[in-house]
Design a protein around this motif. Structure first.
Motif, PDB file in Angstrom:
ATOM      1  N   GLU A  32       0.716  -1.029  -0.003  1.00 33.60           N
ATOM      2  CA  GLU A  32       0.173  -0.089  -0.049  1.00 33.60           C
ATOM      3  C   GLU A  32       0.769   1.085  -0.149  1.00 33.60           C
ATOM      4  O   GLU A  32       0.566   1.998  -0.659  1.00 33.60           O
ATOM      5  CB  GLU A  32      -0.988  -0.126   1.160  1.00 33.60           C
ATOM      6  CG  GLU A  32      -2.025   1.108   1.296  1.00 33.60           C
ATOM      7  CD  GLU A  32      -2.868   0.767   2.561  1.00 33.60           C
ATOM      8  OE1 GLU A  32      -2.507   1.305   3.490  1.00 33.60           O
ATOM      9  OE2 GLU A  32      -4.031  -0.038   2.462  1.00 33.60           O
ATOM     10  N   TYR A  36       0.182   3.841  -2.978  1.00 36.12           N
ATOM     11  CA  TYR A  36      -0.458   4.968  -2.672  1.00 36.12           C
ATOM     12  C   TYR A  36       0.593   6.324  -2.286  1.00 36.12           C
ATOM     13  O   TYR A  36       0.039   7.592  -2.296  1.00 36.12           O
ATOM     14  CB  TYR A  36      -1.450   4.816  -1.230  1.00 36.12           C
ATOM     15  CG  TYR A  36      -2.703   4.063  -1.787  1.00 36.12           C
ATOM     16  CD1 TYR A  36      -3.870   4.787  -2.225  1.00 36.12           C
ATOM     17  CD2 TYR A  36      -2.915   2.840  -1.736  1.00 36.12           C
ATOM     18  CE1 TYR A  36      -4.984   4.191  -2.470  1.00 36.12           C
ATOM     19  CE2 TYR A  36      -3.977   2.015  -2.016  1.00 36.12           C
ATOM     20  CZ  TYR A  36      -5.030   2.835  -2.222  1.00 36.12           C
ATOM     21  OH  TYR A  36      -6.425   2.211  -2.810  1.00 36.12           O
ATOM     22  N   TRP A  37       1.713   6.010  -1.864  1.00 36.34           N
ATOM     23  CA  TRP A  37       2.353   7.150  -1.239  1.00 36.34           C
ATOM     24  C   TRP A  37       3.665   7.426  -1.725  1.00 36.34           C
ATOM     25  O   TRP A  37       4.146   8.375  -2.480  1.00 36.34           O
ATOM     26  CB  TRP A  37       2.866   6.865   0.292  1.00 36.34           C
ATOM     27  CG  TRP A  37       1.527   6.493   0.957  1.00 36.34           C
ATOM     28  CD1 TRP A  37       1.172   5.319   1.732  1.00 36.34           C
ATOM     29  CD2 TRP A  37       0.215   7.212   0.938  1.00 36.34           C
ATOM     30  NE1 TRP A  37       0.013   5.484   2.337  1.00 36.34           N
ATOM     31  CE2 TRP A  37      -0.701   6.322   1.817  1.00 36.34           C
ATOM     32  CE3 TRP A  37      -0.375   8.357   0.391  1.00 36.34           C
ATOM     33  CZ2 TRP A  37      -2.032   7.025   2.148  1.00 36.34           C
ATOM     34  CZ3 TRP A  37      -1.681   8.652   0.536  1.00 36.34           C
ATOM     35  CH2 TRP A  37      -2.252   7.985   1.528  1.00 36.34           C
ATOM     36  N   ARG A 187       1.485   2.729  -9.443  1.00 41.07           N
ATOM     37  CA  ARG A 187       0.984   3.892  -8.582  1.00 41.07           C
ATOM     38  C   ARG A 187      -0.547   3.612  -8.804  1.00 41.07           C
ATOM     39  O   ARG A 187      -1.062   3.222  -9.815  1.00 41.07           O
ATOM     40  CB  ARG A 187       1.513   5.190  -9.373  1.00 41.07           C
ATOM     41  CG  ARG A 187       2.714   5.424  -8.854  1.00 41.07           C
ATOM     42  CD  ARG A 187       3.356   6.669  -9.517  1.00 41.07           C
ATOM     43  NE  ARG A 187       4.742   6.914  -9.329  1.00 41.07           N
ATOM     44  CZ  ARG A 187       5.639   6.355 -10.010  1.00 41.07           C
ATOM     45  NH1 ARG A 187       5.541   5.182 -10.877  1.00 41.07           N
ATOM     46  NH2 ARG A 187       6.997   6.583  -9.582  1.00 41.07           N
ATOM     47  N   ILE A 188      -1.328   4.142  -8.013  1.00 43.19           N
ATOM     48  CA  ILE A 188      -2.972   3.559  -7.978  1.00 43.19           C
ATOM     49  C   ILE A 188      -3.460   4.833  -8.759  1.00 43.19           C
ATOM     50  O   ILE A 188      -4.540   4.557  -9.197  1.00 43.19           O
ATOM     51  CB  ILE A 188      -3.306   3.709  -6.372  1.00 43.19           C
ATOM     52  CG1 ILE A 188      -4.454   2.976  -6.382  1.00 43.19           C
ATOM     53  CG2 ILE A 188      -3.212   4.989  -5.898  1.00 43.19           C
ATOM     54  CD1 ILE A 188      -4.522   1.532  -6.394  1.00 43.19           C
ATOM     55  N   SER A 195      -4.410  10.179  -5.319  1.00 44.94           N
ATOM     56  CA  SER A 195      -4.164   8.886  -4.610  1.00 44.94           C
ATOM     57  C   SER A 195      -4.477   9.108  -3.213  1.00 44.94           C
ATOM     58  O   SER A 195      -5.124   8.275  -2.682  1.00 44.94           O
ATOM     59  CB  SER A 195      -2.758   8.644  -4.485  1.00 44.94           C
ATOM     60  OG  SER A 195      -2.311   7.716  -3.902  1.00 44.94           O
ATOM     61  N   TYR A 198      -8.423   8.653  -3.023  1.00 43.50           N
ATOM     62  CA  TYR A 198      -8.470   7.273  -3.401  1.00 43.50           C
ATOM     63  C   TYR A 198      -8.633   6.387  -2.038  1.00 43.50           C
ATOM     64  O   TYR A 198      -9.140   5.382  -1.761  1.00 43.50           O
ATOM     65  CB  TYR A 198      -7.665   6.615  -4.750  1.00 43.50           C
ATOM     66  CG  TYR A 198      -8.171   6.719  -5.958  1.00 43.50           C
ATOM     67  CD1 TYR A 198      -9.322   7.363  -6.028  1.00 43.50           C
ATOM     68  CD2 TYR A 198      -7.594   5.964  -6.776  1.00 43.50           C
ATOM     69  CE1 TYR A 198      -9.859   7.433  -7.250  1.00 43.50           C
ATOM     70  CE2 TYR A 198      -8.138   6.290  -8.212  1.00 43.50           C
ATOM     71  CZ  TYR A 198      -9.227   6.891  -8.215  1.00 43.50           C
ATOM     72  OH  TYR A 198      -9.831   6.835  -9.642  1.00 43.50           O
ATOM     73  N   TYR A 199      -7.308   6.832  -1.318  1.00 44.39           N
ATOM     74  CA  TYR A 199      -7.036   5.962   0.009  1.00 44.39           C
ATOM     75  C   TYR A 199      -8.287   5.996   0.698  1.00 44.39           C
ATOM     76  O   TYR A 199      -8.192   4.928   1.626  1.00 44.39           O
ATOM     77  CB  TYR A 199      -5.918   6.512   0.619  1.00 44.39           C
ATOM     78  CG  TYR A 199      -5.040   5.642   1.556  1.00 44.39           C
ATOM     79  CD1 TYR A 199      -4.513   4.455   1.282  1.00 44.39           C
ATOM     80  CD2 TYR A 199      -5.108   6.070   3.068  1.00 44.39           C
ATOM     81  CE1 TYR A 199      -3.997   3.660   2.246  1.00 44.39           C
ATOM     82  CE2 TYR A 199      -4.856   5.217   4.030  1.00 44.39           C
ATOM     83  CZ  TYR A 199      -4.049   3.963   3.457  1.00 44.39           C
ATOM     84  OH  TYR A 199      -3.442   3.226   4.471  1.00 44.39           O
ATOM     85  N   ASN A 331      -4.488  -3.331  -6.383  1.00 40.59           N
ATOM     86  CA  ASN A 331      -4.715  -1.962  -7.321  1.00 40.59           C
ATOM     87  C   ASN A 331      -6.141  -2.228  -8.217  1.00 40.59           C
ATOM     88  O   ASN A 331      -6.901  -1.509  -8.421  1.00 40.59           O
ATOM     89  CB  ASN A 331      -3.441  -1.939  -8.308  1.00 40.59           C
ATOM     90  CG  ASN A 331      -2.210  -1.345  -7.654  1.00 40.59           C
ATOM     91  OD1 ASN A 331      -2.325  -1.072  -6.615  1.00 40.59           O
ATOM     92  ND2 ASN A 331      -1.267  -1.342  -8.512  1.00 40.59           N
TER      93      ASN A 331
END
Length: 360
Positions: A32, A36-37, A187-188, A195, A198-199, A331
């Motif tokens: 994750e 996400y980051w 990447r998401i 992102s 989305y998280y 994803n």
């Protein structure tokens, strides 16, 4: 009237429930953090802040509504926020995520055992599936007690692991942040702000039924809300620490399916073994609430039909978990529901505004 005192035991338990639910296979494995980051370099930190603020908004409102309404069916929360017709649509979509999210988590646990013990991923996934079934049969209140105890354990060990690795490799932090955006990380979303949104927005579709049901088990609404706030803040602190730890050695860790396990194992083989347990607890405590919410949406607890439904659900989830690699599953599922959950979040905002005007 005398003001009710805060029951800190309840607050800590509810915060533990949130943390246990939030720290699923994506976070606890580190996959994750990558999606996400870390892929956004320095922009990872404002993205985490966006996610924290939106999580706070949602958790406060879900706990408030759950405590006041005591929905008989967990899916009724969608009717409350979206109206009867659209509520049914969101209920169907939520059921899809209640199924899809545990599939990702079961796959994640299998990937973890495969990386650490070199046993087949399917065997590790089967272990989690069996324990999930046993917990679902025990019911909601027992699950809340279990998750409330697991959360603080995960927080303490995750923070300790992240801080140790971060300071051992602190010299690589600046370099890792600088090169992260150029690495082939999955990447998401196309940018950090999306992102961060989305998280959070991938979660309310399966968290709303569970957290409104959880709030209904607490006698004092303020204790439930305080617990939710504490849980969100602690969780985002751990996310920040573990993301920073990955940045310090991102060129190497980004090649691993379970980077957090690599972090723990590099500190100490014993800590690596402990972290395998932490990964298991995190995945278990995040997968089971979604599956339990789905079972409670169709059957009444403590009945033969409920147990049969649970067995079928767990069996099908285990089968689906073996079809794709863990990172691809994560994803695929969370990317799609980030959009759907975002639409639902807009309805939550609208309902909050309407309720506020009506109370004025």
């Amino acid at each position: 009237m005398e003001k009710a005192k805060t029951n800190w035991g309840v607050v800590i338990k509810i915060s533990g429930v949130f943390v246990s639910w939030a720290i699923g296979s994506g976070f606890v494995t580190g996959a994750e953090s990558m999606s996400y980051w870390c892929g956004y370099g320095i922009w990872a930190y404002p993205a985490i802040l966006v996610a924290m603020l939106l999580h706070l908004f949602l958790i406060i409102n879900l706990f408030k509504v759950g405590h006041e309404r005591h929905f008989e069916n967990p899916l009724e929360v969608f009717n409350y926020y979206c109206g009867e017709k659209l509520g049914k649509v969101f209920s169907v979509l939520a059921l899809g995520l209640m199924f899809g999210a545990p599939v990702v988590m079961i796959s994640g646990f299998g990937a973890t055992l495969n990386q650490y013990f070199h046993i087949p991923s399917a065997a590790g996934s089967a272990i989690l599936a069996v324990l999930a079934f046993l917990t679902i049969v025990l019911g909601l209140r027992k699950l809340i007690d279990i998750c409330g105890a697991i959360g603080p354990i995960i927080i303490v060990i995750s923070i300790a692991t992240g801080v140790i690795y971060l300071f051992q490799h602190i010299g690589g932090l600046t370099h890792g942040i600088a090169v992260a955006e150029s690495l082939p990380i999955n990447r998401i979303a196309p940018m950090w702000l999306i992102s961060g949104l989305y998280y959070t927005t991938c979660t309310p579709m399966h968290s709303a039924p569970f957290f409104t049901a959880t709030a209904a088990t607490v006698s004092n609404k303020k204790d439930a809300i305080k617990g939710g706030i504490l849980g969100v803040c602690l969780y985002c602190l751990v996310v920040t620490i573990m993301t920073s730890a990955i940045f310090t050695n991102i060129e190497y860790l980004s090649t691993k399916e379970v980077p957090n396990l690599e972090i723990a194992n590099s500190i100490s083989p014993i800590l690596g073994l402990i972290f395998v347990v932490i990964i298991f607890l995190g995945i278990y405590s995040s997968a089971v609430p979604s599956m339990l919410s789905m079972c409670r949406s169709f059957q009444k607890e403590k009945t033969a039909k409920y147990n049969i439904f649970a067995a079928v659900l767990v069996g099908v989830s285990l089968f689906c978990a073996t079809l794709l690699p863990f990172s691809q599953l994560m994803n695929l599922v969370y990317g799609a529901y980030g959009v759907i959950g975002g639409v639902f979040t807009i309805f939550v905002f609208i309902r909050v505004i309407k309720d506020h005007k009506a109370a004025a």
